[in-house]
Structures are given as structure tokens and as C-alpha cells.
Design an enzyme around this catalytic site. Structure first.
Site, short mmCIF file in Angstrom:
data_model
loop_
_atom_site.label_atom_id
_atom_site.label_comp_id
_atom_site.label_asym_id
_atom_site.label_seq_id
_atom_site.Cartn_x
_atom_site.Cartn_y
_atom_site.Cartn_z
N GLU A 177 -11.60 -3.95 -2.71
CA GLU A 177 -10.71 -2.91 -3.23
C GLU A 177 -10.55 -3.09 -4.74
O GLU A 177 -9.93 -4.04 -5.20
CB GLU A 177 -9.35 -3.00 -2.55
CG GLU A 177 -9.40 -2.87 -1.04
CD GLU A 177 -8.24 -3.59 -0.37
OE1 GLU A 177 -7.09 -3.19 -0.58
OE2 GLU A 177 -8.50 -4.58 0.35
N HIS A 186 -9.64 1.99 0.50
CA HIS A 186 -9.56 0.84 1.40
C HIS A 186 -10.65 0.89 2.48
O HIS A 186 -10.41 0.61 3.64
CB HIS A 186 -8.18 0.79 2.05
CG HIS A 186 -7.73 -0.57 2.46
ND1 HIS A 186 -8.48 -1.38 3.29
CD2 HIS A 186 -6.62 -1.28 2.16
CE1 HIS A 186 -7.83 -2.51 3.49
NE2 HIS A 186 -6.70 -2.49 2.80
N HIS A 193 0.81 -1.23 0.00
CA HIS A 193 0.00 0.00 0.00
C HIS A 193 0.84 1.28 0.00
O HIS A 193 0.52 2.25 0.69
CB HIS A 193 -0.95 0.01 1.19
CG HIS A 193 -2.04 -1.02 1.11
ND1 HIS A 193 -2.54 -1.51 -0.08
CD2 HIS A 193 -2.74 -1.66 2.09
CE1 HIS A 193 -3.49 -2.39 0.17
NE2 HIS A 193 -3.64 -2.51 1.47
#
Length: 360
Positions: free
Chosen positions: A325, A188, A117
Site C-alpha cells: 500500500e 488496498h 482506514h
């Protein structure tokens, strides 16, 4: 935030609890509301969705996105990514390395041996510039410097949230770069369609429009693409999340549940396609996810452990929320068979995801 007209009491969110100076910039809280009374709360810290109040089968509003009641909750400790815009690369890159145009780039390994991420800070721990042109739109911008988190190129990113009168939360992402780089942005949000703090999500019914998924190794890096047929990963027909989550399956063991990318039917295209539909078993709330992205990471809240207190006062207990996601595939920069995530100067990264709500 006061009680809604239909009698559901929303958790109190105070703007002053989201106003702090971080890195020389002011964090803040913004509200979007459509003509039907649907309400979204967003902070410019990490361009995060803090809460989303939508009507259930009785017409009462329920907050279907988990989050904190103050900005400090998002800033402290290990990043939960609750509601965050994640980048420059969402999901994992193996061993924190990739090669582009003959040059190797090294990134933080912040998830076991891998990069996750966007790194130690990424886009989820920075303060974005915010502009709210009307009651239903919020535009957030951030410029990521060349070699920030190890990524090449200065990347200028815009995320626009729009709450439509069709009870859709629309998220538009755009980005440009001055050097070749890799980009994979997503939101997210952790959802519980019965409402934040209402318990486990295992009885939610989920349908995913994907015939294939990416199995992973023990560190959750994809090892290829396989059919979902005959596996616990087959959600082509609506199935409760918990129906097969305890099956004796090596992939479920690796993820400690579902934490896998689905290869959406139709691939990446200009048109929005339906990626998934989820129904809250108690609320009757239906969420349809539409996207231009080729993949969808389904995460069943396997690492939630009750260590955080949410805005409703509830804890983030084990599997009390799920994530869907929309994204390009994990580790694409190292896997040529996957759709490319390379962005070059003169090109514009442009993708849209829509969460549409109704009740039955």
C-alpha cells in the site's frame, strides 16, 4: 467474461451480481481492457479493484488480485478492504484522535484502541459516482461531508484508474477541501502473482527500495524510524517473503508477520520512483510498483483465515495474498517528525501510483 484468446479461463464475473442499490445509489461493475488483452474489473462500491488479469511467462492470463464475485461479498461483515480505495486516512491513527490547528478531532476506534482506514464506513463502504470515458479509463468521485467519520472539512475526492498499453495499472488520486484536514489515500489490493487461489505467497520474491522502516508498538502504531539492516525487514535485495517471516523478532510478533510501513528511498516527490518489485515463483509474473508517496505498507496476509470464498471459488486462506500500500506514514497527524498529511483549502492533494506488469 469469456475465455481469453490464449486459453486461460477467467472466473465468470456477471455485471448483474454487482448491481444493487445501497444508500440510494446504484453499485455497478466496470471492465478496463488494453490492446494486449490485459483486463481489470472495478466496482464503484468502495472504488475497488475486483480482479486483474495479466499474462504469465507462458502468455496465459492469470488473475493476480483477489476479490469477490458479487458486490454483496464486499458489503457483508467486517471489511476485508479487498481492492478498496481507503480513506480519508489510510492505515492507523493512534487512539482515534488527532489535533489540527489547536482543535482535537475524535475518530472511530475500529482496530483495537486505534482508528484504521478511515473508520467504520470510510471510503471503502460507500458508493462512488463512476464515469468511463473509454475502454481503458474509469473515473470515480466521492464527496465526504464535513465531520464524516469525525474528519474536518468537506473533501472532494477523485480516483482515476487507467490500464495502459504498457501493461500498467495507473491510479491517480486527487482531493480538495474547504477546511484544513488530513488526507492519506491508497489502494488496498491483495495480490497473488501466481493467481487467485494458487496457495501461499511465501515463495514470491520481493524487493523494496527502502533503507528504513517504522517499527511499531503492540497495537501497530509506529514508534519511530530505524534501519532495516540486519533485520528480517531488509528487502533491499530480492528475497522470498517467507525467508525470515518466522524469525524470532519482536516486530514480527507484533504484526504476526509483516505489517509495517517502509520509508521509501527518495521520499515524496513529483517524479514516480520505484518502490518495490515482486516476482511470482510459479507464474513468472513481475509486478513493479512506482509511486510519488513516501511510504509503502507491506502486509503479508497474516490475518487471512479462509473465512471468505473468492471469485475463483478458492478461500482466502492464511497468507495467500500480500499488500503493498503506497501511502504517507501511519499516525502522521500525531507524529510531527513524519511527512505532513495536512491538506488546506486552495491546495490540491495529488498523487499517483503505478503497478507495471511483465513476465520472465
Amino acid at each position: 467474461m469469456s475465455d481469453t484468446e490464449k486459453g486461460f479461463t477467467a472466473p465468470t464475473l456477471l455485471v448483474q451480481d454487482f448491481r444493487q442499490t445501497m444508500g440510494g445509489k446504484l453499485t455497478d461493475l466496470f471492465f478496463l481492457q488494453n490492446d494486449n488483452g490485459v483486463l481489470a474489473a472495478i466496482t464503484n462500491y468502495g472504488a475497488r479493484l475486483v480482479g486483474l488479469w495479466v499474462p504469465d511467462k507462458n502468455g496465459d492470463l492469470r488473475d493476480v488480485v483477489i476479490g469477490f464475485g458479487q458486490v454483496q461479498g464486499f458489503a457483508e461483515g467486517e471489511d476485508t478492504y479487498f481492492g478498496a480505495t481507503v480513506g480519508r486516512y489510510a492505515n492507523r491513527i493512534a487512539h482515534g484522535k488527532f489535533e489540527l490547528n489547536g482543535q482535537e478531532y475524535t475518530l472511530a476506534t475500529n482496530n483495537g484502541p486505534n482508528h484504521l482506514h478511515g473508520g467504520d464506513t470510510g471510503f471503502s463502504r460507500v458508493v462512488w459516482e463512476a464515469e468511463q470515458p473509454d475502454a481503458q479509463t474509469l473515473t470515480l468521485t466521492y464527496t465526504s461531508a464535513h465531520l464524516e467519520e469525525g474528519y474536518p472539512g468537506e473533501l472532494k475526492v477523485t480516483v482515476r484508474y487507467t490500464l495502459t498499453n504498457q501493461d500498467e495499472l495507473k491510479i491517480d488520486y486527487t482531493a480538495t477541501t474547504d477546511r484544513p484536514t488530513v488526507v492519506n489515500l491508497t489502494n488496498h489490493a491483495y495480490f497473488n502473482l501466481n493467481g487467485e487461489g494458487s496457495g501461499a505467497i511465501l515463495n514470491h520474491k520481493l524487493q523494496i527500495n527502502a533503507d528504513k522502516y517504522n517499527p511499531v508498538d503492540s497495537s501497530l502504531i509506529p514508534t519511530g524510524t530505524e534501519s532495516v539492516a540486519g533485520t528480517p525487514f531488509d528487502f533491499r535485495e530480492a528475497t522470498t517473503i517467507g525467508a525470515r517471516i518466522k524469525d524470532q523478532n519482536q516486530q514480527l510478533k507484533f504484526g504476526q508477520g509483516y505489517d509495517h510501513n517502509y520509508v521509501l528511498n527518495g521520499g515524496k516527490g513529483e517524479d514516480l520512483k520505484k518502490a518495490a518489485t515482486v516476482v511470482g515463483n510459479e507464474s513468472g509474473i513481475v509486478m513493479e510498483v512506482f509511486t510519488q508517496e513516501p511510504g509503502l505498507q507491506f502486509y503479508s496476509g497474516n490475518f487471512m483465515d479462509g473465512s471468505h470464498t473468492l471469485k475463483s471459488g478458492a478461500k482466502d486462506d492464511f497468507r495467500t495474498a500480500f499488500c503493498l500500500e503506497t501511502q504517507h506514514f501511519p499516525d502522521s497527524p500525531n507524529q510531527p517528525a513524519f511527512p505532513s498529511t495536512v491538506l488546506k483549502p486552495g491546495q490540491t492533494y495529488n498523487t499517483t501510483t503505478v503497478h507495471k506488469f511483465s513476465a520472465k
